[in-house]
Motif scaffolding. Structure first.
Motif, short mmCIF file in Angstrom:
data_model
loop_
_atom_site.label_atom_id
_atom_site.label_comp_id
_atom_site.label_asym_id
_atom_site.label_seq_id
_atom_site.Cartn_x
_atom_site.Cartn_y
_atom_site.Cartn_z
N GLY A 62 -43.51 -52.88 -20.68
CA GLY A 62 -42.78 -51.93 -19.85
C GLY A 62 -43.35 -51.80 -18.45
O GLY A 62 -42.64 -51.81 -17.44
N LEU A 63 -44.63 -51.75 -18.42
CA LEU A 63 -45.26 -51.58 -17.11
C LEU A 63 -45.05 -52.84 -16.25
O LEU A 63 -44.88 -52.75 -15.04
N GLY A 64 -45.01 -53.97 -16.91
CA GLY A 64 -44.75 -55.22 -16.19
C GLY A 64 -43.36 -55.22 -15.57
O GLY A 64 -43.18 -55.63 -14.42
N VAL A 65 -42.42 -54.72 -16.34
CA VAL A 65 -41.05 -54.62 -15.83
C VAL A 65 -41.01 -53.65 -14.64
O VAL A 65 -40.39 -53.94 -13.60
N LEU A 66 -41.71 -52.54 -14.80
CA LEU A 66 -41.75 -51.55 -13.71
C LEU A 66 -42.29 -52.18 -12.43
O LEU A 66 -41.75 -52.01 -11.34
N ASP A 67 -43.38 -52.90 -12.60
CA ASP A 67 -43.98 -53.57 -11.45
C ASP A 67 -42.97 -54.51 -10.77
O ASP A 67 -42.85 -54.50 -9.54
N ALA A 68 -42.28 -55.23 -11.61
CA ALA A 68 -41.31 -56.20 -11.06
C ALA A 68 -40.21 -55.49 -10.26
O ALA A 68 -39.81 -55.95 -9.20
N ILE A 69 -39.73 -54.38 -10.82
CA ILE A 69 -38.69 -53.61 -10.13
C ILE A 69 -39.20 -53.10 -8.78
O ILE A 69 -38.57 -53.26 -7.73
N ARG A 70 -40.37 -52.49 -8.83
CA ARG A 70 -40.90 -51.85 -7.63
C ARG A 70 -41.34 -52.88 -6.58
O ARG A 70 -41.44 -52.56 -5.41
N SER A 71 -41.61 -54.07 -7.03
CA SER A 71 -42.06 -55.07 -6.06
C SER A 71 -40.87 -55.87 -5.46
O SER A 71 -41.06 -56.74 -4.64
N ASN A 72 -39.70 -55.50 -5.92
CA ASN A 72 -38.52 -56.20 -5.42
C ASN A 72 -37.67 -55.26 -4.57
O ASN A 72 -37.17 -54.23 -5.04
N ALA A 73 -37.53 -55.55 -3.26
CA ALA A 73 -36.83 -54.66 -2.34
C ALA A 73 -35.37 -54.50 -2.70
O ALA A 73 -34.74 -53.49 -2.41
N GLU A 74 -34.81 -55.51 -3.36
CA GLU A 74 -33.42 -55.44 -3.80
C GLU A 74 -33.18 -54.24 -4.71
O GLU A 74 -32.08 -53.72 -4.77
N TYR A 75 -34.26 -53.92 -5.45
CA TYR A 75 -34.10 -52.85 -6.43
C TYR A 75 -34.51 -51.47 -5.89
O TYR A 75 -34.78 -50.54 -6.64
N ALA A 76 -34.59 -51.39 -4.59
CA ALA A 76 -35.02 -50.13 -4.02
C ALA A 76 -34.06 -49.01 -4.41
O ALA A 76 -32.84 -49.21 -4.45
N GLY A 77 -34.60 -47.89 -4.73
CA GLY A 77 -33.78 -46.75 -5.13
C GLY A 77 -33.40 -46.76 -6.58
O GLY A 77 -32.79 -45.83 -7.09
N MET A 78 -33.74 -47.83 -7.30
CA MET A 78 -33.46 -47.90 -8.73
C MET A 78 -34.35 -46.90 -9.46
O MET A 78 -35.54 -46.85 -9.21
N LYS A 79 -33.74 -46.06 -10.31
CA LYS A 79 -34.51 -45.06 -11.05
C LYS A 79 -35.10 -45.70 -12.29
O LYS A 79 -34.42 -46.47 -12.98
N VAL A 80 -36.37 -45.43 -12.55
CA VAL A 80 -37.01 -45.95 -13.77
C VAL A 80 -37.65 -44.78 -14.53
O VAL A 80 -38.50 -44.06 -14.00
N PHE A 81 -37.13 -44.58 -15.75
CA PHE A 81 -37.68 -43.56 -16.62
C PHE A 81 -38.45 -44.25 -17.73
O PHE A 81 -37.91 -45.10 -18.42
N MET A 82 -39.70 -43.88 -17.85
CA MET A 82 -40.53 -44.49 -18.90
C MET A 82 -40.41 -43.68 -20.17
O MET A 82 -40.46 -42.45 -20.15
N LEU A 83 -40.25 -44.42 -21.29
CA LEU A 83 -40.23 -43.79 -22.61
C LEU A 83 -41.38 -44.40 -23.40
O LEU A 83 -41.40 -45.62 -23.61
N SER A 84 -42.34 -43.57 -23.79
CA SER A 84 -43.54 -44.18 -24.41
C SER A 84 -44.05 -43.38 -25.58
O SER A 84 -43.99 -42.15 -25.60
N ALA A 85 -44.57 -44.11 -26.58
CA ALA A 85 -45.25 -43.45 -27.70
C ALA A 85 -46.67 -43.06 -27.28
O ALA A 85 -47.37 -42.35 -28.00
N ARG A 86 -47.09 -43.58 -26.17
CA ARG A 86 -48.44 -43.21 -25.68
C ARG A 86 -48.34 -41.96 -24.84
O ARG A 86 -47.74 -41.96 -23.78
N GLY A 87 -48.93 -40.94 -25.31
CA GLY A 87 -48.77 -39.64 -24.65
C GLY A 87 -49.98 -39.18 -23.85
O GLY A 87 -50.06 -38.04 -23.43
N GLN A 88 -50.94 -40.07 -23.67
CA GLN A 88 -52.13 -39.58 -22.98
C GLN A 88 -51.93 -39.50 -21.48
O GLN A 88 -51.13 -40.24 -20.90
#
Lengths: 125, 849
Positions: A62-88
């Protein structure tokens, strides 16, 4: 019309999210099972929002995907909501630092998630 | 001290006595010499006095002889003429030969014819002649001749001497005795008033020629006259004293008295009429001259101050020499006494000092419990002071003072060595300085330290041995305790899994414990003695950069006296071996030899366990959250939204399955934890036939509808093992279940048996193979990780705990789980369990369920 991509390796969770939006005409939902599939889908559909599981099998999590989105200007303004079993806190902080817009820890309130997405796009449920 | 003072006084008295005695001797000698001188002088004086006396006597005798001669002249001739008399006297040269003679005359008795006599003389040519004094007397006498007939003598011419008492007495005595007679003191008629001297007269009777003279009467009858001589005493004495030699004559007074009575009236002669003071004479001699029967002269010699005139040179010389000798003797004596006294004083001082020292020494030895002994080698006599008895715990009367008695007091184990060391000391091999134990009669054992000096005679033979003993029991016990403690500590340090490195005050590595070396590979020989910074650098070079050693400054000192405070500790991680984490602490010490100590604890395991625990927890939470998310979400949807019957059923089915998964996860977690915690203590071991257990599992296994049961190749014989039936069922069930789950496309699941030798242990093996998805090597390596699943997609249900449980169970049985897998081809899992020995298999075929 809000284009939404749901990315999770668990069928139950994808089903849950689809069901939550089954009566809404203002959302179009696409699914992906892992990171690679998610990136393909994002490139094709340019979703407005991505609901992204963090721990997924495969080379890109998931984090890899997030990185890819944020590093691509085409995807600027795209909302990303993380859903995780890791709650720390550290997991949350990591994701937010990488540019996530929200971080939901499983199990989460599906109603609250829907509301938050609505508010993001100024829609009424 | 007092005695000594008395001695000194004695000696001083002696010197003074010697001075007194020598002075007295000197005085005596001087006096003796003086007396000798005086005696000699005295004798000389006496001799002189005798001489003088004799002279006087001789002179008187000579006068008497002259007078007798004159008488003889008258006897020889009937008539002596004036001329004849003159010739006689002139022939005598009496005025020259016999000093002091005033003249020699003849006094004629005039019998009853005075006038005729006067006439006859006047006829001779002396017209003025008369007999004087005039007057009537029974007998007249007259001086008719007196030669030399001149000067003073003229005045005597015609004088009747018989008329005067003193003269008459002497004249009568001469007449009666027929001998010369001397008169008493008279004043001579010749005296003219000038230089009046005492005078005396000597008479010699002249009788008729042929007249008988035998009787007094006849002599009185025959008397014609007297030849006489007047003496002026001073003139008479002139010359007599000249024999009192030289100066002496002048210092001696001579008084001549007529008769023995000393009176002015009788004084005939005074050699010193001018009158020296009549003090007590130092020299006094009396002489008596007996002239005739009735006449005695007393000659009194006196010396008034003649002593000074004596030659006392010898006496003075004696005195002087004596004084000098006395002085020298006194000085010598004093010097001797002083020397002695000084020596004595020094000796006394030394004695005092020695006494004081010895007192101090004995005080010191007493209070320090130091015993002093003195061994006389040849006599085999061992002298002990009181402390020695205390040290050996014996009373003086029980110690006989022999070498053997000492030896007897030694601990049996130390006797031979003690004896040897004494012998070596006596032989000069080495000094006696040793330690030994003594056993008191009470049985108490004490440690003594002993040292001694050997005294040797001129030949180098050991004569005496003087030494000390003192009790070192406390010290010795402390040493022993310390040694034991040190040994203990060394053992603890070397056995301790914790490593220690201590530094001395200079900050150099002093001690390195074996544990530290084995942890880090830094051995003592490489780092002992290096300073702190080099040590830090060496250790840091072994660490990973993220957790390196920053040196001692970064560590909190823990003071030994404050053990309650938990110090801050640092963790360092070594590069080799990988993952070794050490906890480093620092302790400071109050002792001087060790100033601080680093200690290292290998916390790799704890760290790993901690890491695994937290990972396990987060993984477990994650694994539970995933089904929970579905259940929670669906429940929420069901509550908030309306669904048609089919959808609702789907939702509830999913919720049910997810709940089931959760339950399974929880059960398996609990199983795993229990197995881990109890380490098999709740296992019930029985003898089982492994093949039977497998058969049981297969019989109870619920196969999916499209799957064939496993193909079993039965074992050649029974497989007896010792195991917990239930747990083995669980493990084998998990394995067969996995074999079906991970071969979703179908394919055969086969079971085979085998026997292997693992080390010395023979083992039975059960091999379960599938033809499923298989695993990569990386996946195979993680099979036993909890929650690890080779298929994370969720298509193959599971908890990820199954293989962990299998592993725990098999290992508790003393067995092993081996996995061989080829990705995409299939997986073979083999469990190996130890065989039971044949004698343990008797009940193998008995019902074991």
């Amino acid at each position: 019309m809000i284009k939404m991509l749901v990315v999770d390796d668990k069928l139950e969770l994808r089903t849950l999210l689809k069901l939550a939006f089954q009566n809404r005409d203002d959302y179009v939902i696409t699914e992906a099972e892992d990171g690679e599939e998610a990136l393909t889908s994002i490139a094709r559909h340019h979703p407005d929002i991505v609901l992204l599981d963090v721990m997924m099998p495969g080379p890109i999590d998931g984090l890899g995907v997030l990185d890819a989105i944020r590093s691509n200007a085409e995807y600027a303004g795209m909302k990303v909501f993380m859903l995780s079993a890791r709650g720390q806190d550290r997991d949350r902080a990591d994701a937010m630092a990488k540019g996530a817009d929200a971080y939901f820890v499983k199990p989460f309130s599906i109603i609250k998630l829907v509301n938050t997405i609505d508010q993001t796009f100024n829609l009424a449920s | 001290m007092q005695e000594l003072a008395r001695g000194t006084v004695k000696r001083q008295l002696a010197s003074w006595s010697i001075l007194c005695i020598s002075l007295l001797a000197t005085l005596y000698a001087s006096l003796y010499v003086k007396t000798g001188i005086e005696e000699i002088a005295n004798k000389q004086l006496i001799a002189a006095c005798d001489q003088a006396t004799l002279k006087v006597q001789d002179r008187l005798n000579i006068y008497a002889m002259i007078l007798r001669g004159g008488g003889a002249l008258f006897s020889a001739t009937n008539s002596v003429s004036r001329e004849a008399w003159r010739n006689y006297v002139r022939t005598l040269h009496a005025d020259q030969n016999v000093p002091g003679v005033q003249g020699i005359g003849f006094a004629q008795v005039i019998p009853h014819r005075l006038a005729a006599h006067i006439a006859r003389i006047r006829a001779e040519g002396f017209p003025d002649y008369t007999v004087r004094p005039t007057g009537e007397r029974t007998l007249y006498t007259s001086i008719i001749y007196l030669e030399p007939f001149r000067d003073r003598n003229l005045r005597a011419f015609g004088f009747d001497m018989f008329s005067e008492t003193v003269r008459r007495t002497a004249m009568e005595r001469a007449r009666d005795s027929g001998e010369a007679a001397l008169s008493g003191k008279v004043k001579l008629v010749q005296e003219n008033g000038k230089e009046v001297q005492a005078g005396t007269l000597m008479y010699f009777p002249v009788y008729r020629n042929d007249a008988p003279l035998a009787t007094l009467e006849q002599r009185r009858e025959a008397l014609v006259g007297w030849v006489y001589s007047p003496f002026r005493m001073n003139d008479l004495m002139t010359g007599t004293l000249s024999d009192l030699s030289g100066d002496e004559s002048k210092s001696i007074d001579l008084h001549i008295y007529d008769g023995l009575e000393q009176s002015q009236n009788n004084l005939l002669f005074d050699s010193n009429p001018s009158g020296r003071p009549r003090s007590v004479a130092s020299f006094y001699q009396r002489r008596v001259i007996q002239f005739d029967q009735n006449t005695q002269w007393l000659l009194k010699f006196e010396k008034i101050d003649g002593i000074s005139k004596l030659d006392y040179t010898h006496a003075w010389a004696t005195l002087f020499a004596g004084l000098v000798i006395s002085g020298l003797m006194f000085g010598l004596m004093r010097s001797i006494v002083n020397t002695r006294s000084n020596a004595a004083r020094i000796a006394e001082g030394l004695t005092d000092k020695i006494g004081e020292l010895s007192q101090r020494l004995s005080l010191a030895t007493d209070s320090a419990k130091i015993g002093v002994w003195d061994y006389h080698v040849k006599e085999n006599k061992l002298l002990w002071d009181n402390s020695m008895y205390a040290l050996y715990g014996v009373s003086p009367d029980l110690f006989n003072g022999a070498y053997e008695a000492w030896q007897q007091g030694l601990h049996p184990d130390d006797r031979e060595r003690g004896d040897r060391e004494i012998t070596q000391a006596l032989n000069g091999v080495h000094a006696f300085d040793t330690e030994f134990r003594v056993v008191w009669p009470t049985g108490e054992v004490r440690y003594l330290k002993a040292s001694a000096t050997v005294l040797r005679n001129a030949e180098g033979e050991a004569v005496r041995m003087i030494g000390v003993n003192y009790d070192i029991t406390e010290r010795k016990l402390d040493e022993i305790a310390l040694k034991e403690r040190t040994e203990q500590l060394t053992a603890i340090f070397s056995l301790s899994p914790d490593g220690f490195v201590s530094f001395d005050e200079a900050g150099r590595v002093k001690y390195v414990s074996p544990a530290f070396s084995s942890m880090t590979g830094l051995w003592e020989d490489k780092i002992k003695g290096i300073d702190e910074s080099r040590f830090t650098a060496k250790l840091a070079s072994l660490c990973v950069s993220s957790q390196t050693f920053h040196g001692l400054d970064g560590l909190d000192f823990q003071v030994a006296t404050e053990p309650s405070e938990k110090p801050r500790r640092e963790l360092i991680e070594l590069m080799v071996p990988k993952g070794r984490v050490l906890e480093v602490g620092l302790r400071s010490s109050n002792t001087s030899s060790i100033s601080y100590m680093l200690y290292f604890r290998d916390v790799s395991y704890e760290t790993e366990v901690d890491r695994m625990k937290s990972e396990f927890l987060s993984t477990a939470a994650h694994e539970l959250r995933t089904p929970m998310a579905s259940i929670f979400g669906f429940t929420e949807l069901l509550l908030t939204q309306s669904f048609d019957e089919d959808n609702r059923r789907d939702l509830l089915t999913t919720m049910y399955q997810q709940s089931e998964l959760m339950i399974k996860i929880i059960n398996e977690l609990l199983d795993l934890v229990r197995i881990e915690q109890r380490r098999g203590t709740d296992f019930v071991f029985r003898t089982l036939n492994l093949a039977k257990v497998v058969d049981e599992v297969i019989a109870g296994f619920k196969l999916a509808a499209d799957r064939a049961p496993p193909v079993v190749t039965p074992p050649a014989s029974a497989c007896p093992i010792s195991g917990d039936h239930t747990k083995l069922l669980q493990a084998i069930t998990n394995l067969i279940s996995n074999a079906y789950k991970y071969s979703p496309a179908g394919g055969e699941v086969s079971i085979k048996y085998l026997r292997v030798l693992s080390g010395k242990t023979r083992m039975f093996g059960v091999e379960i193979s599938d033809q499923g998805i298989g695993m990569t090597a990386a996946q195979s390596a993680r099979v036993f990780e909890r929650f690890y699943r080779a298929d994370p997609s969720g298509h193959i249900p599971g908890t990820g705990l199954g293989m962990s449980i299998v592993k725990e169970i098999i290992e508790i049985h003393g067995g092993r789980v081996v996995i061989e897998s080829i990705f995409g081809t299939g997986t073979t899992v083999t469990i190996l369990l130890p065989e039971l020995a044949s004698d343990q298999t008797l009940s193998l075929d008995s019902p074991a369920t």
